[in-house]
Motif scaffolding. Sequence first.
Motif, mmCIF file in Angstrom:
data_model
loop_
_atom_site.group_PDB
_atom_site.id
_atom_site.type_symbol
_atom_site.label_atom_id
_atom_site.label_comp_id
_atom_site.label_asym_id
_atom_site.label_seq_id
_atom_site.Cartn_x
_atom_site.Cartn_y
_atom_site.Cartn_z
ATOM 1 N N ARG A 176 -48.484 15.155 30.135
ATOM 2 C CA ARG A 176 -49.624 15.794 29.482
ATOM 3 C C ARG A 176 -49.616 15.333 28.035
ATOM 4 O O ARG A 176 -48.548 15.083 27.474
ATOM 5 N N GLN A 181 -50.932 19.256 24.541
ATOM 6 C CA GLN A 181 -50.968 20.195 25.666
ATOM 7 C C GLN A 181 -49.558 20.678 26.015
ATOM 8 O O GLN A 181 -48.564 20.101 25.564
ATOM 9 N N GLN A 215 -52.480 27.540 37.451
ATOM 10 C CA GLN A 215 -51.246 27.569 36.672
ATOM 11 C C GLN A 215 -50.447 26.284 36.822
ATOM 12 O O GLN A 215 -49.817 25.821 35.873
ATOM 13 N N SER A 218 -51.322 23.236 37.035
ATOM 14 C CA SER A 218 -51.746 22.092 36.227
ATOM 15 C C SER A 218 -51.776 22.397 34.729
ATOM 16 O O SER A 218 -52.054 21.500 33.933
ATOM 17 N N THR A 219 -51.521 23.647 34.335
ATOM 18 C CA THR A 219 -51.560 23.928 32.894
ATOM 19 C C THR A 219 -50.205 24.317 32.334
ATOM 20 O O THR A 219 -49.930 24.053 31.165
ATOM 21 N N THR A 220 -49.351 24.926 33.151
ATOM 22 C CA THR A 220 -48.055 25.349 32.624
ATOM 23 C C THR A 220 -46.934 24.825 33.505
ATOM 24 O O THR A 220 -47.119 24.601 34.696
#
Lengths: 518, 326
Positions: free
Chosen positions: A352, A356, B67, B69-71
């Motif tokens: 990422r 991010q 969640q 893909s973001t955390t």
Amino acid sequence: MSTMDLIGKVMQALVGLAAFGVVMALLLAFLDRPEDKPRMASWGAAIKQGLRPRVILIAAFALIAVLARVLYGAVPWMTQELTNAAILVGVAGIAVVVLQWLLDRLLQPAAPRVRSAVMRLLGAALVIALVILAQMAESIPALDWVTPALVLAAPIVGWPLAAALLATAAIAFLPDRIRRHVRLIAWLVAAVAVVAVAFVLEQGREQPIGVWPWAAAAALSIVGVLGYLADQHDDSKPMLVFLMPAALLLTVGLVYPAIRTTVLAFTDASGTFNGIENFVWMFTQPEALVTLGNTVVWVILVPLLSTAIGLAYAVFIDKSRGERVYKMLVFMPMAISMVGASIIWRFMYAYRGPEQEQIGLVNQVIVWFGGEPQQILQNSPWNTLALIVVMIWIQTGFAMVVLSAAIKGVPTEQLEAAEIDGANPWQRFANVTVPGIRTSLVVVVTTISIATLKVFDIVRTMTAGNFNTSVVANEMYTQAFRSGEPGRGAALALILFIMVLPVVVYNIRVLNQQKAIR
Amino acid sequence: MSSVAVTPDPEITPKSADASLGGTTRADRVKRRLTSPGATIAALIIAVIWTIPTFGLLLSSFRPAGQISTTGWWTFFGDPQLTLANYGEVLFSGSASSPQLGEYFVNSLAIAIPGTIIPLVLAALAAYAFAWVKFKGSSTLFVVVFALQIVPLQMALIPLLQLFVTFLQPFQDALHEAVPFISERQFLPVWIAHAIFGLPLAIFLLHNFISAIPADVIEAARVDGAGHGQIFFRIILPLATPAIASFAIFQFLWVWNDLLVALVFSSGTPDTAPLTQRLAELAGSRGENWERLTAGAFVSLVVPLLVFFGLQRYFVRGLLAGSAKG
């Protein structure tokens, strides 16, 4: 997925296995001809022995008929003709089985040869009668259910069947010396006849019959040859039949292709001979050189590191509490597919942007230590190392299990003696344990080397060979099946073979020595 | 080849048992010196590093798609949320964009089961013949079969595919014509390919076992009037069960986990492609679609892991014997 697809797939698997089972059963039947079996002592035993297969046969025929009736109207492809034919086959089959059984009982006192001949003659007579009856069906009111298709099929099936029955009945009375030869000839004649008849029939139709006659002819020839081989009086030779399928598959599937690939390596995309051009390409073009270079890096790093880590781990956990669990944890990657492992590690390497939150653990660790997140799989040359880590992760378990077993084989007395002599743990390990497990070490290193040389799945799944990560096995696939350059692919396969060869030969030699010592 | 690492175990156990009986466990003393706290910590670290990737994937596959893909999955412990939605999506969803792995799972089974049974039966028959028929050149032929293991299967791919296209495809088409709901893209080529590539190892492994069966047993059966079929099914097969189980498990996992053979010999369509092929494809085309990839990968791992945990003993033996395969 539609239910139809599922049924089709299950059908395929079942039909495939059933066909395979039938072939195998035929093989065994050839080896245990009924004529050779000792005569049954009593009627009771004979009935018992003959009953079971016949009951199964009757049930099978009944099933065909019932199934046809049930399916009729339920599925579109079950036409009326097909249903009629299936029911006819079922009823006729049951009748034949019962008749044959009764006859067998009646003829019990006669010699087996005579019995089977009489049976075959009667069978031939029955078949001929049926054929003639079918031709007259139009004029007999009771037979109005016989469709034109059946009338046409009756002689096509009937006459050859009758001929075969008569011929086999005759063959049974030939002198022993020439019987098996005549049998073989009969099978081959039948094979030729099938193809010839098919050709004749094809003349009068617009639609070609296709490959089925050839399939039938091939089947007949194979059965004939197998029977010929099996039909010997020496008791053990017939078992050579058992070797035939394996030998055939290996010749067609490995020996011939290996030779063909070697030849192919010296041809270009259109199949014409071009000398060593493919090899010149391999050793001069930058992208091909990168491939070779990567393979060398792989084959040096993976065996070395996997074995080292596996050995260290095996020593650390030796005789400790929970050794089994420890082993299981590290050995587990060996069970999963390289594709699965690749996805696991792609997730570890996931990237990422710096602004991010990271989702890949490796980049998160880099960030925790204050670094910039990296596109691990795209930055050459480090990406090759990232792929190598996956292979090491898989192979360490293998090294650990083998070496752990070997370490347990090192005699405790030697270790004690070294201890008494004042050797420290490291010296004991280096001077007693390592020499004691030398052969296992060699086997582990060579085995992992071979696996590494052939590594394909990891590269294919993680980078598809892009970003300068390709290796020989992957490039071979790309060239042969994606770029339409089978010559180059074959050349790469040949190189792979040459690289693997010395390792395997060495491995086998070590194993043989080991065996000799035991 | 199975002798490498499998045999030491039984030899060790009585020896160490003796040692612990006599005197104040000399072996224990030596052992204690060898396992220092440092070694235990190092082992623990390695074990954790080796387990974390799989654990992370497993945990992620149960997290809500948003969640994943973001955390990072490690944040799960601060905010635990679990769902089975990802599995429902990859296995059963009918939408065009879903991986529809249920279908490929069936394919994998339809490839792996016959792909195990066929070479096993052929090899058992061949091994029986090799072990019990004396014929000229028998040992030479056996060495040749064994040596075939060194031919990398890459060597066989191109010509074998050409053979299949020339000789097998017409029959597949004809079968499709005759029984319309069997697709013209069939499993047959993949089965045959796996059977061929599995045979050398299988013959070698089973021969070692079958030739060790005492000749008296077989002679006695023949005197009693048993045919080859009866001997094979009643005597050879039961006695060779451990070897058969080892090979069967190894071959099953090998076929299940294989990608190369599937890529070359299956059509690549939902008709025949196995899970591995679909996953490799997904990883290539939707590499960032983690809620699908994690669940999908785990679907493909379930069967091997079950085999691994359930049948570990046979698995290890088959693996050790088969590590030079292919």
